[in-house]
Write a protein that holds these residues in place. Structure first.
Motif, PDB file in Angstrom:
ATOM      1  N   ASP A  98       7.609   6.921  12.688  1.00  0.00           N
ATOM      2  CA  ASP A  98       8.466   6.325  11.661  1.00  0.00           C
ATOM      3  C   ASP A  98       7.930   6.573  10.247  1.00  0.00           C
ATOM      4  N   LYS A  99       6.888   7.395  10.092  1.00  0.00           N
ATOM      5  CA  LYS A  99       6.321   7.706   8.774  1.00  0.00           C
ATOM      6  C   LYS A  99       6.843   9.042   8.290  1.00  0.00           C
ATOM      7  N   LEU A 100       7.172   9.085   7.005  1.00  0.00           N
ATOM      8  CA  LEU A 100       7.596  10.340   6.407  1.00  0.00           C
ATOM      9  C   LEU A 100       6.387  11.129   5.934  1.00  0.00           C
ATOM     10  N   THR A 101       6.550  12.420   5.764  1.00  0.00           N
ATOM     11  CA  THR A 101       5.466  13.275   5.271  1.00  0.00           C
ATOM     12  C   THR A 101       5.048  12.818   3.874  1.00  0.00           C
ATOM     13  N   GLY A 102       3.730  12.652   3.685  1.00  0.00           N
ATOM     14  CA  GLY A 102       3.222  12.230   2.377  1.00  0.00           C
ATOM     15  C   GLY A 102       3.112  10.733   2.221  1.00  0.00           C
ATOM     16  N   GLU A 103       3.677   9.956   3.135  1.00  0.00           N
ATOM     17  CA  GLU A 103       3.567   8.502   3.058  1.00  0.00           C
ATOM     18  C   GLU A 103       2.136   8.064   3.391  1.00  0.00           C
ATOM     19  N   PRO A 104       1.660   6.970   2.786  1.00  0.00           N
ATOM     20  CA  PRO A 104       0.304   6.499   3.095  1.00  0.00           C
ATOM     21  C   PRO A 104       0.207   6.014   4.534  1.00  0.00           C
ATOM     22  N   VAL A 105      -0.987   6.171   5.092  1.00  0.00           N
ATOM     23  CA  VAL A 105      -1.237   5.707   6.451  1.00  0.00           C
ATOM     24  C   VAL A 105      -1.884   4.331   6.379  1.00  0.00           C
ATOM     25  N   ASP A 106      -1.814   3.593   7.483  1.00  0.00           N
ATOM     26  CA  ASP A 106      -2.372   2.239   7.527  1.00  0.00           C
ATOM     27  C   ASP A 106      -3.813   2.278   8.031  1.00  0.00           C
ATOM     28  N   ILE A 107      -4.668   1.471   7.382  1.00  0.00           N
ATOM     29  CA  ILE A 107      -6.069   1.338   7.790  1.00  0.00           C
ATOM     30  C   ILE A 107      -6.217  -0.027   8.441  1.00  0.00           C
ATOM     31  N   LEU A 108      -6.689  -0.055   9.698  1.00  0.00           N
ATOM     32  CA  LEU A 108      -6.773  -1.283  10.478  1.00  0.00           C
ATOM     33  C   LEU A 108      -8.226  -1.631  10.765  1.00  0.00           C
ATOM     34  N   VAL A 109      -8.528  -2.913  10.682  1.00  0.00           N
ATOM     35  CA  VAL A 109      -9.835  -3.436  11.077  1.00  0.00           C
ATOM     36  C   VAL A 109      -9.607  -4.428  12.201  1.00  0.00           C
TER      37      VAL A 109
END
Length: 368
Positions: free
Chosen positions: A322-333
């Motif tokens: 569901d992410k478009l090219t260039g969109e930021p990715v999520d960082i999970l802890v």
């Protein structure tokens, strides 16, 4: 009778011998030490501790390793010290205002001062000009302020008493000028000199001398020596009252139950001080958790698939996220999103450059 008369040469020789005897007698009177050997050792030990702390402070300030050697302590005449130096030197005056009362004077080589001031002003400390202006003297004044402030803190920890200094006063004087006011500190002729060597990285090494009055030196040394006389007095008093240290030791040696005697002193009930509950400090509990390892993962995107679609997956299958090219990715802890970022390449590995992150409070609550 005439044959027994002394010649003029013989008379002159006798006068010179008498003058030499008088000078030696005066010299013997003047050679009475101002400080005891214990006091001299105490000054050296305290100087070693305080200058060790000062070296650490200026190393941090300059970003270079600074070494100050173990000091040597001696008594001297102010006129002899003045004759020892030639040309221009830098004098730093430090006033102790609390815990210690008095003034010290430090004598530094101009080249050492020039190197330190050049580094403090952003230079490399190489190929410096030894001509000192007000800016360079002000820079070394700040360096000495940091050094002596750290030294005062080290002394405070030793004597369990706060030691404060005033901002150092720095000036350059010319010892070749006979009218020079040196040092601008003491009224008497006797001084105590403490000699060090200071080395700044591989750039420069020079002498540094600390001068103090005998009264200040005794006060300084007393921080290590003042407990010794009192302790010795207690031992002597104990031995005199008992008649024999050995007898008293035997009297108070551990005894068996059949040998126990009634105590000579009245027994008092032990009173314990009430314990006060310490205030609740949440931050201290958080600090106790700071070493706990956490799992950090990066989520490129998500999608929903039916069980049939999952079973049909094989090598070479494509999954659309569901992410478009260039969109930021999520960082999970630990599975909780705390930041967003963009994918980068670091050498042969992937990495994430953080572009957006939650506040510390938001991150803390997201981990609950």
């Amino acid at each position: 009778m005439d044959n027994e008369k002394l010649s003029q040469d013989e008379i002159n020789a006798l006068i010179q011998a008498a003058g030499a005897s008088s000078s030696n007698a005066n010299a013997n009177e003047d050679s009475v030490p101002m400080l005891s050997d214990i006091e001299m050792d105490a000054i050296g030990e305290l100087g070693n501790i305080s200058m060790g702390s000062a070296a650490t402070a200026i190393s941090t300030l300059l970003g270079k390793r600074v070494e100050i050697t173990t000091p040597s302590v001696a008594e001297a005449k102010l006129t002899d010290v003045k004759k020892e130096f030639k040309g221009k030197k830098v004098i730093v005056r430090v006033d102790y205002t609390k815990g210690l009362n008095g003034t010290n004077a430090f004598i530094l080589e101009p080249h050492v001062v020039a190197v330190i001031s050049d580094i403090m002003m952003g230079g490399s400390g190489e190929n410096v000009n030894d001509d000192l202006d007000d800016i360079k003297l002000s820079a070394v004044g700040e360096a000495m302020n940091q050094m002596m402030g750290s030294a005062a803190t080290a002394l405070s920890e030793i004597i369990k008493k706060q030691v404060d200094i005033s901002p150092p006063q720095v000036e350059e004087i010319d010892f070749d000028d006979e009218s020079v006011n040196f040092p601008p500190v003491y009224d008497g002729e006797e001084v105590v000199e403490v000699r060090f060597k200071m080395k700044v990285g591989e750039l420069v090494e020079g002498d540094m001398m600390q001068l103090m009055s005998p009264s200040f030196a005794k006060q300084f040394a007393s921080f290590l020596t003042q407990t010794l006389p009192s302790e010795m007095g207690k031992v002597e008093e104990k031995q005199e009252s008992s008649g024999s240290a050995r007898t008293e030791h035997i009297e108070y040696a551990p005894q068996t139950s059949s040998q126990k005697k009634a105590p000579s002193q009245p027994v008092k009930k032990v009173e314990f001080q009430e314990l006060e509950e310490e205030p609740h400090v949440p931050a201290s509990k958080l600090e106790a958790l700071l070493d706990i390892p956490l799992d950090i993962s990066v989520e490129l995107g998500r999608t929903s698939m039916t069980l049939k679609q999952v079973l049909d997956l094989g090598s070479g299958s494509l999954i659309e996220l569901d992410k478009l090219t260039g969109e930021p990715v999520d960082i999970l802890v630990n599975g909780k999103a705390i930041a967003e970022g963009e994918v980068v390449v670091i050498g042969e590995n992937f990495g994430i450059r953080i572009t957006k992150i939650l506040s510390k409070k938001e991150r803390l609550y997201s981990l609950k």
